[in-house]
Design an enzyme around this catalytic site. Sequence first.
Site, PDB file in Angstrom:
ATOM      1  N   SER A 122      -6.951  34.333   0.402  1.00 61.83           N
ATOM      2  CA  SER A 122      -7.739  34.697   1.595  1.00 61.83           C
ATOM      3  C   SER A 122      -8.846  35.690   1.263  1.00 61.83           C
ATOM      4  O   SER A 122      -9.974  35.574   1.769  1.00 61.83           O
ATOM      5  CB  SER A 122      -6.835  35.242   2.705  1.00 61.83           C
ATOM      6  OG  SER A 122      -5.951  36.227   2.215  1.00 61.83           O
ATOM      7  N   HIS A 171       0.544  30.475   0.529  1.00 61.54           N
ATOM      8  CA  HIS A 171      -0.051  31.807   0.815  1.00 61.54           C
ATOM      9  C   HIS A 171       0.590  32.313   2.124  1.00 61.54           C
ATOM     10  O   HIS A 171       1.816  32.359   2.237  1.00 61.54           O
ATOM     11  CB  HIS A 171      -1.576  31.642   0.856  1.00 61.54           C
ATOM     12  CG  HIS A 171      -2.363  32.926   0.855  1.00 61.54           C
ATOM     13  ND1 HIS A 171      -1.850  34.137   0.490  1.00 61.54           N
ATOM     14  CD2 HIS A 171      -3.664  33.182   1.184  1.00 61.54           C
ATOM     15  CE1 HIS A 171      -2.786  35.085   0.587  1.00 61.54           C
ATOM     16  NE2 HIS A 171      -3.901  34.522   1.020  1.00 61.54           N
ATOM     17  N   HIS A 225       5.556  35.134  -7.084  1.00 63.05           N
ATOM     18  CA  HIS A 225       4.206  35.686  -6.893  1.00 63.05           C
ATOM     19  C   HIS A 225       3.361  35.397  -8.124  1.00 63.05           C
ATOM     20  O   HIS A 225       3.879  35.355  -9.243  1.00 63.05           O
ATOM     21  CB  HIS A 225       4.251  37.197  -6.630  1.00 63.05           C
ATOM     22  CG  HIS A 225       3.023  37.682  -5.940  1.00 63.05           C
ATOM     23  ND1 HIS A 225       1.882  38.027  -6.626  1.00 63.05           N
ATOM     24  CD2 HIS A 225       2.742  37.842  -4.616  1.00 63.05           C
ATOM     25  CE1 HIS A 225       0.963  38.399  -5.746  1.00 63.05           C
ATOM     26  NE2 HIS A 225       1.448  38.282  -4.518  1.00 63.05           N
ATOM     27  N   ARG A 285       6.055  45.644  -0.238  1.00 66.26           N
ATOM     28  CA  ARG A 285       5.892  45.323   1.192  1.00 66.26           C
ATOM     29  C   ARG A 285       7.200  44.763   1.747  1.00 66.26           C
ATOM     30  O   ARG A 285       7.530  44.962   2.908  1.00 66.26           O
ATOM     31  CB  ARG A 285       4.737  44.325   1.380  1.00 66.26           C
ATOM     32  CG  ARG A 285       3.399  44.855   0.886  1.00 66.26           C
ATOM     33  CD  ARG A 285       2.324  43.777   0.906  1.00 66.26           C
ATOM     34  NE  ARG A 285       2.629  42.677  -0.013  1.00 66.26           N
ATOM     35  CZ  ARG A 285       1.871  41.594  -0.172  1.00 66.26           C
ATOM     36  NH1 ARG A 285       0.752  41.460   0.542  1.00 66.26           N
ATOM     37  NH2 ARG A 285       2.202  40.642  -1.018  1.00 66.26           N
ATOM     38  N   ASP A 329       6.432  37.874   2.542  1.00 67.89           N
ATOM     39  CA  ASP A 329       6.776  36.902   3.586  1.00 67.89           C
ATOM     40  C   ASP A 329       8.278  36.665   3.729  1.00 67.89           C
ATOM     41  O   ASP A 329       8.721  36.096   4.722  1.00 67.89           O
ATOM     42  CB  ASP A 329       6.080  35.568   3.289  1.00 67.89           C
ATOM     43  CG  ASP A 329       4.572  35.727   3.275  1.00 67.89           C
ATOM     44  OD1 ASP A 329       4.061  36.405   4.178  1.00 67.89           O
ATOM     45  OD2 ASP A 329       3.917  35.194   2.366  1.00 67.89           O
TER      46      ASP A 329
HETATM   47  N1  NMX Z   1      10.791  28.495  -5.599  1.00 65.83           N
HETATM   48  C1  NMX Z   1      10.848  27.466  -6.481  1.00 65.83           C
HETATM   49  N2  NMX Z   1      10.030  27.333  -7.531  1.00 65.83           N
HETATM   50  C2  NMX Z   1       9.129  28.298  -7.718  1.00 65.83           C
HETATM   51  C3  NMX Z   1       9.029  29.415  -6.881  1.00 65.83           C
HETATM   52  C4  NMX Z   1       9.902  29.491  -5.761  1.00 65.83           C
HETATM   53  N3  NMX Z   1       9.846  30.470  -4.892  1.00 65.83           N
HETATM   54  N4  NMX Z   1       8.034  30.203  -7.325  1.00 65.83           N
HETATM   55  C5  NMX Z   1       7.515  29.592  -8.428  1.00 65.83           C
HETATM   56  N5  NMX Z   1       8.178  28.438  -8.649  1.00 65.83           N
HETATM   57  C6  NMX Z   1       7.892  27.432  -9.669  1.00 65.83           C
HETATM   58  C7  NMX Z   1       6.479  26.908  -9.466  1.00 65.83           C
HETATM   59  O1  NMX Z   1       6.434  25.948  -8.435  1.00 65.83           O
HETATM   60  C8  NMX Z   1       6.171  26.373 -10.850  1.00 65.83           C
HETATM   61  O2  NMX Z   1       6.850  25.144 -10.990  1.00 65.83           O
HETATM   62  P1  NMX Z   1       6.182  23.874 -11.760  1.00 65.83           P
HETATM   63  O3  NMX Z   1       5.860  24.378 -13.138  1.00 65.83           O
HETATM   64  O4  NMX Z   1       7.247  22.840 -11.726  1.00 65.83           O
HETATM   65  O5  NMX Z   1       4.950  23.536 -10.989  1.00 65.83           O
HETATM   66  C9  NMX Z   1       6.847  27.399 -11.765  1.00 65.83           C
HETATM   67  O6  NMX Z   1       7.870  28.022 -10.957  1.00 65.83           O
HETATM   68  C10 NMX Z   1       5.928  28.449 -12.308  1.00 65.83           C
HETATM   69  O7  NMX Z   1       5.258  29.079 -11.227  1.00 65.83           O
HETATM   70  P2  NMX Z   1       4.853  30.625 -11.295  1.00 65.83           P
HETATM   71  O8  NMX Z   1       3.870  30.771 -12.421  1.00 65.83           O
HETATM   72  O9  NMX Z   1       6.057  31.476 -11.325  1.00 65.83           O
HETATM   73  O10 NMX Z   1       4.164  30.858  -9.879  1.00 65.83           O
HETATM   74  P3  NMX Z   1       2.636  30.665  -9.441  1.00 65.83           P
HETATM   75  O11 NMX Z   1       1.872  31.862  -9.859  1.00 65.83           O
HETATM   76  O12 NMX Z   1       2.117  29.355  -9.893  1.00 65.83           O
HETATM   77  O13 NMX Z   1       2.757  30.606  -7.859  1.00 65.83           O
HETATM   78  C11 NMX Z   1       3.606  31.273  -5.739  1.00 65.83           C
HETATM   79  C12 NMX Z   1       3.030  31.734  -7.088  1.00 65.83           C
HETATM   80  C13 NMX Z   1       3.701  32.465  -4.804  1.00 65.83           C
HETATM   81  C14 NMX Z   1       2.628  30.247  -5.121  1.00 65.83           C
HETATM   82  C15 NMX Z   1       4.985  30.646  -5.975  1.00 65.83           C
HETATM   83  O14 NMX Z   1       5.876  31.624  -6.467  1.00 65.83           O
HETATM   84  C16 NMX Z   1       5.585  29.995  -4.739  1.00 65.83           C
HETATM   85  O15 NMX Z   1       5.280  28.829  -4.478  1.00 65.83           O
HETATM   86  N6  NMX Z   1       6.411  30.734  -3.939  1.00 65.83           N
HETATM   87  C17 NMX Z   1       6.949  30.249  -2.681  1.00 65.83           C
HETATM   88  C18 NMX Z   1       5.890  30.302  -1.584  1.00 65.83           C
HETATM   89  C19 NMX Z   1       5.603  31.724  -1.167  1.00 65.83           C
HETATM   90  O16 NMX Z   1       6.505  32.511  -0.910  1.00 65.83           O
HETATM   91  N7  NMX Z   1       4.303  32.051  -1.062  1.00 65.83           N
HETATM   92  C20 NMX Z   1       3.915  33.375  -0.517  1.00 65.83           C
HETATM   93  C21 NMX Z   1       3.152  34.256  -1.508  1.00 65.83           C
HETATM   94  C22 NMX Z   1       2.793  35.569  -0.848  1.00 65.83           C
HETATM   95  N8  NMX Z   1       1.741  35.415   0.157  1.00 65.83           N
HETATM   96  O17 NMX Z   1       1.847  35.855   1.248  1.00 65.83           O
HETATM   97  O18 NMX Z   1       0.692  34.809  -0.132  1.00 65.83           O
HETATM   98  C1  MLT Z   2      -1.209  38.341  -0.568  1.00 63.38           C
HETATM   99  O1  MLT Z   2      -0.814  39.280   0.157  1.00 63.38           O
HETATM  100  O2  MLT Z   2      -2.397  37.958  -0.559  1.00 63.38           O
HETATM  101  C2  MLT Z   2      -0.199  37.595  -1.367  1.00 63.38           C
HETATM  102  O3  MLT Z   2       0.826  38.414  -1.828  1.00 63.38           O
HETATM  103  C3  MLT Z   2      -0.767  36.662  -2.390  1.00 63.38           C
HETATM  104  C4  MLT Z   2      -1.466  37.255  -3.572  1.00 63.38           C
HETATM  105  O4  MLT Z   2      -1.602  38.449  -3.750  1.00 63.38           O
HETATM  106  O5  MLT Z   2      -1.885  36.415  -4.414  1.00 63.38           O
END
Ligand code: NMX
Ligand code: MLT
Length: 439
Positions: A241, A271, A318, A327, A373
């Site tokens: 964002s 996100h 994350h 947070r 979240d």
């Molecule tokens: N559950 C299952 N698998 C996960 C999770 C999770 N919570 N987090 C990461 N992974 C997987 C990810 O999908 C990836 O799998 P693949 O190689 O098969 O594609 C692998 O672990 C490596 O990912 P990372 O490098 O650890 O994470 P990345 O930096 O790519 O993504 C998020 C970060 C936040 C997008 C990811 O952790 C996620 O999808 N979390 C769940 C959604 C979430 O809670 N998002 C909110 C973030 C905060 N916000 O407010 O924005």
């Molecule tokens: C945020 O608050 O924007 C989330 O934790 C995602 C991020 O920092 O990438």
Amino acid sequence: MATIKERFKAKADELSAEIKDILKEHGNKKIGEVMLSQIYQGMRGITGLVSETSLLDAREGIRFRGFSIPELQKKLPKAANGNEPLPEGLFYLMLIGELPTENDVNDITNAWQRRSHVPNHVFDAIEALPKSSHPMTQFVAAIMALQTESIFVRKYSEGLNKKDYWEAVYDDAMNLIARLPRVAAYIYRRKYKDEKHIQPDGLLDWSGNFAHMLGFEDDSFKELMRLYMTIHADHEGGNVSAHTTHLVGSALSDPYLSLAAGMNGLAGPLHGLANQEVIKWIYEMRDELGVELPTKAQIERYVKKTLKEGKVVPGYGHAVLRKTDPRFSAQMEFGKKHMPNDPLVNTVWRVYEVVPEILKSLGKVKNPWPNVDAHSGALLVHYGLVEYEFYTVLFGVSRSLGVLANLCWDRALGLPIERPKSVTTALVKKWIEGKEKKL
Ligand code: NMX
Ligand code: MLT
């Protein structure tokens, strides 16, 4: 005494001169190297942006102008009889770079009250959408409808000097922040409360009035809103964002267009929309198990099922953080103080005891810990704000503080249009074969 706008301009001129000197002397120093894998993997770990308002440390979490969340809870001014920081103070800190006095915070509260009028056509634009549309869709449509009010657009079309961009952007940012709670509350009451709208209370602070317009008069809900609006406001510059708002703003799209773009990014489930997904996931787990507070063993089985279905566990992981999000911890503290026996809040705590070990065992998840979240929805449900599709709008109202403070800085520093270079895989292959010297 200089106004906040004048203080901001003085700070921006000071930093502008410093940056000029820094770049003159050190501009050609290397700050890192980029590996081929990084350009295919979301540019993770590439430093490519400057954002003055906050900085994220992977192990320590977020600091706003050097202050951690517990420090902000101590140092920022509070509402009368309140314990949580007023987000007005955080906005001042992000904008000016110094802790505000009580007077500074009052000045911002008053300025946002004065600027809070929402024209009727914005409500008409919301009404034009079916009630079934997602609250984030209605929110973005309303921000776009508000764009008719952009001072930047008017002044730019009249012929604005580059040196004065910042001032029109500052006024747009202040107006927009002032109006968002009314717009968000209108969407909430329209969709969920039989269109019984509540008029603003001009005697309340920005978050207190927001809580009031949503229909929640409990003092501790107002405190939750102050905490919520503070902790969700900013997470350095690279999150979707913040980065999107900055990117779109770099084309000199006005703050309304830029924020709407950023909010579209926030509406993605990886996100900000993760906050709705967390509560939805917990409700589905409870429904399937037929219990209000599942045991750790039951949660473990459900998490494994979620993963087996190829889904992520919402609220965990994350891109930058490598520990429990402070947070999350701040919200956990709030929960312990205000609702220690709430079954849903206790479920969130139990999930926290179970999920990290399971994610660690997968061997690929870089951060097994909860993010912001994972906790927010359960606190809202406790007070009766159960409509989880609305949660990302709350996140968005808060995030406007950080991304719009940043947009003021972007224009005050005269940052250029953002345009990184991209390549094709065909070119990458030639480069690997030595037929292309550089990417
Ligand atoms: N559950 C299952 N698998 C996960 C999770 C999770 N919570 N987090 C990461 N992974 C997987 C990810 O999908 C990836 O799998 P693949 O190689 O098969 O594609 C692998 O672990 C490596 O990912 P990372 O490098 O650890 O994470 P990345 O930096 O790519 O993504 C998020 C970060 C936040 C997008 C990811 O952790 C996620 O999808 N979390 C769940 C959604 C979430 O809670 N998002 C909110 C973030 C905060 N916000 O407010 O924005
Ligand atoms: C945020 O608050 O924007 C989330 O934790 C995602 C991020 O920092 O990438």
